[in-house]
Scaffold this motif. Structure first.
Motif, PDB file in Angstrom:
ATOM      1  N   LEU A  51     -13.360  34.717  67.313  1.00 24.91           N
ATOM      2  CA  LEU A  51     -13.909  34.847  68.461  1.00 24.91           C
ATOM      3  C   LEU A  51     -15.723  34.241  68.034  1.00 24.91           C
ATOM      4  CD1 LEU A  51     -13.281  38.340  69.902  1.00 24.91           C
ATOM      5  CD2 LEU A  51     -12.418  36.195  70.801  1.00 24.91           C
ATOM      6  N   ASN A  52     -15.749  33.730  67.005  1.00 17.77           N
ATOM      7  CA  ASN A  52     -17.108  33.316  66.662  1.00 17.77           C
ATOM      8  C   ASN A  52     -18.446  34.403  66.829  1.00 17.77           C
ATOM      9  OD1 ASN A  52     -16.506  30.568  65.844  1.00 17.77           O
ATOM     10  ND2 ASN A  52     -16.958  29.759  68.195  1.00 17.77           N
ATOM     11  N   PRO A  53     -17.966  35.341  66.186  1.00 21.06           N
ATOM     12  CA  PRO A  53     -18.921  36.488  66.018  1.00 21.06           C
ATOM     13  C   PRO A  53     -20.323  36.094  65.377  1.00 21.06           C
ATOM     14  CG  PRO A  53     -17.346  37.092  64.292  1.00 21.06           C
ATOM     15  CD  PRO A  53     -16.820  35.494  64.790  1.00 21.06           C
ATOM     16  N   SER A  54     -21.269  36.722  65.711  1.00 22.66           N
ATOM     17  CA  SER A  54     -22.828  36.829  65.126  1.00 22.66           C
ATOM     18  C   SER A  54     -22.865  37.593  64.110  1.00 22.66           C
ATOM     19  CB  SER A  54     -23.782  37.001  66.306  1.00 22.66           C
ATOM     20  OG  SER A  54     -23.722  36.120  67.105  1.00 22.66           O
ATOM     21  N   LEU A  55     -21.902  38.874  64.161  1.00 22.13           N
ATOM     22  CA  LEU A  55     -22.156  39.919  63.276  1.00 22.13           C
ATOM     23  C   LEU A  55     -20.912  40.512  62.892  1.00 22.13           C
ATOM     24  CD1 LEU A  55     -23.911  42.364  61.773  1.00 22.13           C
ATOM     25  CD2 LEU A  55     -23.601  43.714  63.630  1.00 22.13           C
ATOM     26  N   ASP A  74     -29.057  42.360  69.221  1.00 22.30           N
ATOM     27  CA  ASP A  74     -29.995  41.250  69.741  1.00 22.30           C
ATOM     28  C   ASP A  74     -30.845  41.842  71.177  1.00 22.30           C
ATOM     29  OD1 ASP A  74     -30.644  38.572  69.850  1.00 22.30           O
ATOM     30  OD2 ASP A  74     -28.814  38.076  71.035  1.00 22.30           O
ATOM     31  N   GLY A  75     -31.396  42.672  70.918  1.00 21.62           N
ATOM     32  CA  GLY A  75     -32.217  43.548  71.856  1.00 21.62           C
ATOM     33  C   GLY A  75     -31.594  44.650  72.838  1.00 21.62           C
ATOM     34  N   ASP A  76     -30.331  44.450  72.817  1.00 19.33           N
ATOM     35  CA  ASP A  76     -29.839  45.201  73.854  1.00 19.33           C
ATOM     36  C   ASP A  76     -29.050  46.420  73.358  1.00 19.33           C
ATOM     37  OD1 ASP A  76     -29.559  43.045  75.974  1.00 19.33           O
ATOM     38  OD2 ASP A  76     -27.883  42.076  75.150  1.00 19.33           O
ATOM     39  N   ARG A  77     -29.475  47.511  74.231  1.00 12.63           N
ATOM     40  CA  ARG A  77     -29.233  48.819  73.953  1.00 12.63           C
ATOM     41  C   ARG A  77     -27.904  49.243  73.864  1.00 12.63           C
ATOM     42  NH1 ARG A  77     -32.858  53.886  76.036  1.00 12.63           N
ATOM     43  NH2 ARG A  77     -32.335  55.573  74.668  1.00 12.63           N
ATOM     44  N   ILE A  78     -26.829  49.143  72.784  1.00 14.99           N
ATOM     45  CA  ILE A  78     -25.501  49.118  73.119  1.00 14.99           C
ATOM     46  C   ILE A  78     -24.997  50.383  73.683  1.00 14.99           C
ATOM     47  CG2 ILE A  78     -23.280  49.274  71.666  1.00 14.99           C
ATOM     48  CD1 ILE A  78     -24.444  47.505  69.485  1.00 14.99           C
ATOM     49  N   PHE A  79     -25.322  51.614  73.611  1.00 13.67           N
ATOM     50  CA  PHE A  79     -24.792  52.739  74.326  1.00 13.67           C
ATOM     51  C   PHE A  79     -25.365  53.139  75.472  1.00 13.67           C
ATOM     52  CE2 PHE A  79     -24.102  53.311  69.371  1.00 13.67           C
ATOM     53  CZ  PHE A  79     -22.645  53.237  69.545  1.00 13.67           C
ATOM     54  N   ARG A  80     -26.142  52.152  76.114  1.00  8.58           N
ATOM     55  CA  ARG A  80     -26.762  52.425  77.368  1.00  8.58           C
ATOM     56  C   ARG A  80     -26.159  51.280  78.089  1.00  8.58           C
ATOM     57  NH1 ARG A  80     -27.365  56.205  75.022  1.00  8.58           N
ATOM     58  NH2 ARG A  80     -29.436  57.702  74.954  1.00  8.58           N
ATOM     59  N   MET A  81     -25.378  50.417  77.923  1.00  3.62           N
ATOM     60  CA  MET A  81     -24.766  49.392  78.476  1.00  3.62           C
ATOM     61  C   MET A  81     -23.449  49.794  79.598  1.00  3.62           C
ATOM     62  SD  MET A  81     -24.420  46.287  75.683  1.00  3.62           S
ATOM     63  CE  MET A  81     -25.790  45.150  75.198  1.00  3.62           C
ATOM     64  N   PRO A  82     -23.311  49.131  80.526  1.00  3.38           N
ATOM     65  CA  PRO A  82     -22.052  49.342  81.314  1.00  3.38           C
ATOM     66  C   PRO A  82     -21.026  48.989  80.568  1.00  3.38           C
ATOM     67  CG  PRO A  82     -23.889  48.033  82.529  1.00  3.38           C
ATOM     68  CD  PRO A  82     -24.228  48.262  81.280  1.00  3.38           C
ATOM     69  N   ARG A  83     -19.947  49.525  80.897  1.00  2.00           N
ATOM     70  CA  ARG A  83     -18.622  49.419  80.173  1.00  2.00           C
ATOM     71  C   ARG A  83     -18.295  47.775  79.922  1.00  2.00           C
ATOM     72  NH1 ARG A  83     -14.729  52.716  78.672  1.00  2.00           N
ATOM     73  NH2 ARG A  83     -15.691  54.343  79.725  1.00  2.00           N
ATOM     74  N   ARG A  84     -18.390  47.092  81.103  1.00  2.00           N
ATOM     75  CA  ARG A  84     -17.861  45.781  81.021  1.00  2.00           C
ATOM     76  C   ARG A  84     -18.917  44.883  80.105  1.00  2.00           C
ATOM     77  NH1 ARG A  84     -17.267  42.151  86.706  1.00  2.00           N
ATOM     78  NH2 ARG A  84     -16.555  40.067  85.642  1.00  2.00           N
ATOM     79  N   LYS A  85     -20.305  45.334  80.374  1.00  2.00           N
ATOM     80  CA  LYS A  85     -21.056  44.298  79.603  1.00  2.00           C
ATOM     81  C   LYS A  85     -20.777  44.788  77.919  1.00  2.00           C
ATOM     82  CE  LYS A  85     -25.837  43.080  78.864  1.00  2.00           C
ATOM     83  NZ  LYS A  85     -27.303  43.303  79.601  1.00  2.00           N
ATOM     84  N   ARG A  86     -20.573  46.002  77.481  1.00  2.00           N
ATOM     85  CA  ARG A  86     -20.285  46.263  76.373  1.00  2.00           C
ATOM     86  C   ARG A  86     -19.131  45.574  75.698  1.00  2.00           C
ATOM     87  NH1 ARG A  86     -19.501  52.237  74.108  1.00  2.00           N
ATOM     88  NH2 ARG A  86     -21.441  52.843  75.320  1.00  2.00           N
ATOM     89  N   ARG A  87     -18.077  45.484  76.758  1.00  2.00           N
ATOM     90  CA  ARG A  87     -16.733  44.602  76.293  1.00  2.00           C
ATOM     91  C   ARG A  87     -17.117  43.225  75.910  1.00  2.00           C
ATOM     92  NH1 ARG A  87     -10.946  44.167  79.766  1.00  2.00           N
ATOM     93  NH2 ARG A  87     -10.038  42.937  78.605  1.00  2.00           N
ATOM     94  N   GLN A  88     -18.101  42.574  76.647  1.00  2.00           N
ATOM     95  CA  GLN A  88     -18.491  41.168  76.588  1.00  2.00           C
ATOM     96  C   GLN A  88     -19.077  41.112  75.179  1.00  2.00           C
ATOM     97  OE1 GLN A  88     -20.678  40.143  79.944  1.00  2.00           O
ATOM     98  NE2 GLN A  88     -18.782  40.018  81.295  1.00  2.00           N
ATOM     99  N   LEU A  89     -19.911  42.031  74.609  1.00  2.00           N
ATOM    100  CA  LEU A  89     -20.543  42.164  73.589  1.00  2.00           C
ATOM    101  C   LEU A  89     -19.666  42.201  72.296  1.00  2.00           C
ATOM    102  CD1 LEU A  89     -23.478  42.321  72.224  1.00  2.00           C
ATOM    103  CD2 LEU A  89     -23.467  44.748  72.415  1.00  2.00           C
ATOM    104  N   ARG A  90     -18.595  42.873  72.576  1.00  2.00           N
ATOM    105  CA  ARG A  90     -17.709  43.189  71.313  1.00  2.00           C
ATOM    106  C   ARG A  90     -17.236  41.679  70.696  1.00  2.00           C
ATOM    107  NH1 ARG A  90     -15.978  48.092  70.562  1.00  2.00           N
ATOM    108  NH2 ARG A  90     -16.173  49.658  72.436  1.00  2.00           N
ATOM    109  N   ARG A  91     -17.227  40.632  71.587  1.00  2.00           N
ATOM    110  CA  ARG A  91     -16.873  39.265  71.195  1.00  2.00           C
ATOM    111  C   ARG A  91     -18.113  38.862  70.011  1.00  2.00           C
ATOM    112  NH1 ARG A  91     -17.158  35.733  76.622  1.00  2.00           N
ATOM    113  NH2 ARG A  91     -17.350  34.200  75.005  1.00  2.00           N
ATOM    114  N   ARG A  92     -19.248  39.366  69.860  1.00  2.00           N
ATOM    115  CA  ARG A  92     -20.095  38.918  69.105  1.00  2.00           C
ATOM    116  C   ARG A  92     -20.109  39.937  67.891  1.00  2.00           C
ATOM    117  NH1 ARG A  92     -25.698  38.100  71.670  1.00  2.00           N
ATOM    118  NH2 ARG A  92     -25.854  36.885  69.649  1.00  2.00           N
ATOM    119  N   MET A  93     -19.474  40.868  67.869  1.00  2.00           N
ATOM    120  CA  MET A  93     -19.230  41.851  66.866  1.00  2.00           C
ATOM    121  C   MET A  93     -17.958  42.004  66.367  1.00  2.00           C
ATOM    122  SD  MET A  93     -22.171  44.702  68.568  1.00  2.00           S
ATOM    123  CE  MET A  93     -22.228  45.720  67.062  1.00  2.00           C
TER     124      MET A  93
END
Length: 339
Positions: A194-198, A98-117
């Motif tokens: 978790l209602n994921p998108s992917l 969704d436009g966010d670069r996964i492997f350049r994210m801070p750890r906390r933000k990547r953890r939040q992203l896991r809800r959508r994947m």
């Protein structure tokens, strides 16, 4: 706690409306992705061998689309799925969600992203903790992310069980009390909680009896349509890919050798390896089966042993996906440079 939406008619309508408005939106973008493993040749050796599990793969998946990833065992399919999920780090390349670069994210933000994947694993026997009840397994992600507790958590777990065709009282049972197909339903419910998108579906029916496979595939398909989900669907079985996917990417030795809409892959395969895969699917008409393969191409091509018919030597060493026709990409020297 953040309130958890129930799976009522209103929620389904909202999810379908979102899917309809974002159908052309690129949800996942993979750019020149590589994952190499370095293995020593022995306990007393300093020499290392490189295993190029994923070797320069690029693709996108639009919101609401299902991309099928097909190839033989060991070609790198599951490794690619795990890198996309962020379960293992890539050697090179990037993954954008969704436009966010996964492997350049801070750890906390990547953890939040896991809800959508989320991911559905291949083996329902080893992917469920035998010491946890089905209800605890399904609700674990909700607890970790602080989305529900108490009665709200219990209600959500029961809803998930009903959605995948199990009974609410099954929440108190342990994995060993379920059949293989029922265990995979629990894995699907866990992914949906978790209602994921992917969702990455990694060979979700390969370890199940043939009589159960169709039930699980139809369940996944119904849930995809119902909730507007996006899938990366991994399988070695072309008949499963035909049933489930919109587009198909054919993978061999860590690379994509062909990518096209489902109809094109099955009716007009260009790459010789794709033709070989297609011809391994049992069909009632024996006339469509090919004869013996004839390795007549140059050894620069890593699929030369599978080439079915090449009239001239291949003109170049490297090979990448090139547009052969509208939305149909192929990495085959002989077809692209045929007079």
């Amino acid at each position: 706690m953040v309130p958890v939406h129930s799976l009522d008619g209103r929620m389904i309508e909202e999810r379908n409306a979102v899917a309809a408005t974002t159908n052309n939106h690129e949800l996942l973008q993979v750019d020149s992705l590589k994952k190499h493993f370095f293995l020593t040749e022995g306990p007393f050796s300093t020499k290392k061998r490189v295993i190029k599990a994923v070797d320069g793969v690029s693709f996108t998946i639009a919101s609401g689309e299902t991309l099928g990833l097909v190839g033989e065992s060991g070609c790198g399919k599951s490794t690619l799925g795990k890198v996309v999920m962020g379960l293992i780090e890539p050697t090179e390349g990037d993954v954008y969600f969704d436009g966010d670069r996964i492997f350049r994210m801070p750890r906390r933000k990547r953890r939040q992203l896991r809800r959508r994947m989320q991911i559905i694993f291949q083996d329902p026997y080893s992917s469920l903790n035998p010491r946890m009840t089905a209800g605890y397994i399904i609700g674990e992600g909700l607890r970790i992310h602080g989305l529900a507790s108490g009665d709200a958590l219990k209600q959500r777990v029961e809803e998930m069980l009903s959605v995948v065709g199990l009974r609410p009282r099954d929440a108190e049972r342990y994995p060993h009390e379920f059949s293989g197909g029922q265990r995979q339903r629990i894995g699907i419910a866990r992914a949906l909680a978790l209602n994921p998108s992917l969702i990455v579906a990694d060979e979700p029916v390969s370890s199940l009896d043939v009589s159960i496979q169709a039930q699980i595939l139809n369940l996944i398909k119904d849930l995809r349509d119902q909730f507007g989900l996006t899938f990366l669907f991994i399988s070695h079985d072309l008949s499963v890919i035909w049933h489930m996917c919109d587009r198909v990417a054919v993978m061999m030795n860590g690379k994509f050798v062909e990518m096209a809409p489902r109809q094109e892959i099955f009716k007009n395969p260009v790459h010789p390896y794709t033709r070989l895969l297609r011809d391994t699917v049992p069909v009632p008409d024996p006339d469509v089966l090919r004869g013996n393969v004839s390795p007549r191409v140059e050894p620069n091509c890593n699929v030369h042993e599978h080439c079915l018919q090449v009239p001239v030597p291949c003109p170049r060493e490297d090979f990448e996906l090139v547009e052969f026709s509208d939305h149909h990409y192929v990495a085959c020297h002989a077809e692209l440079f045929r007079d």
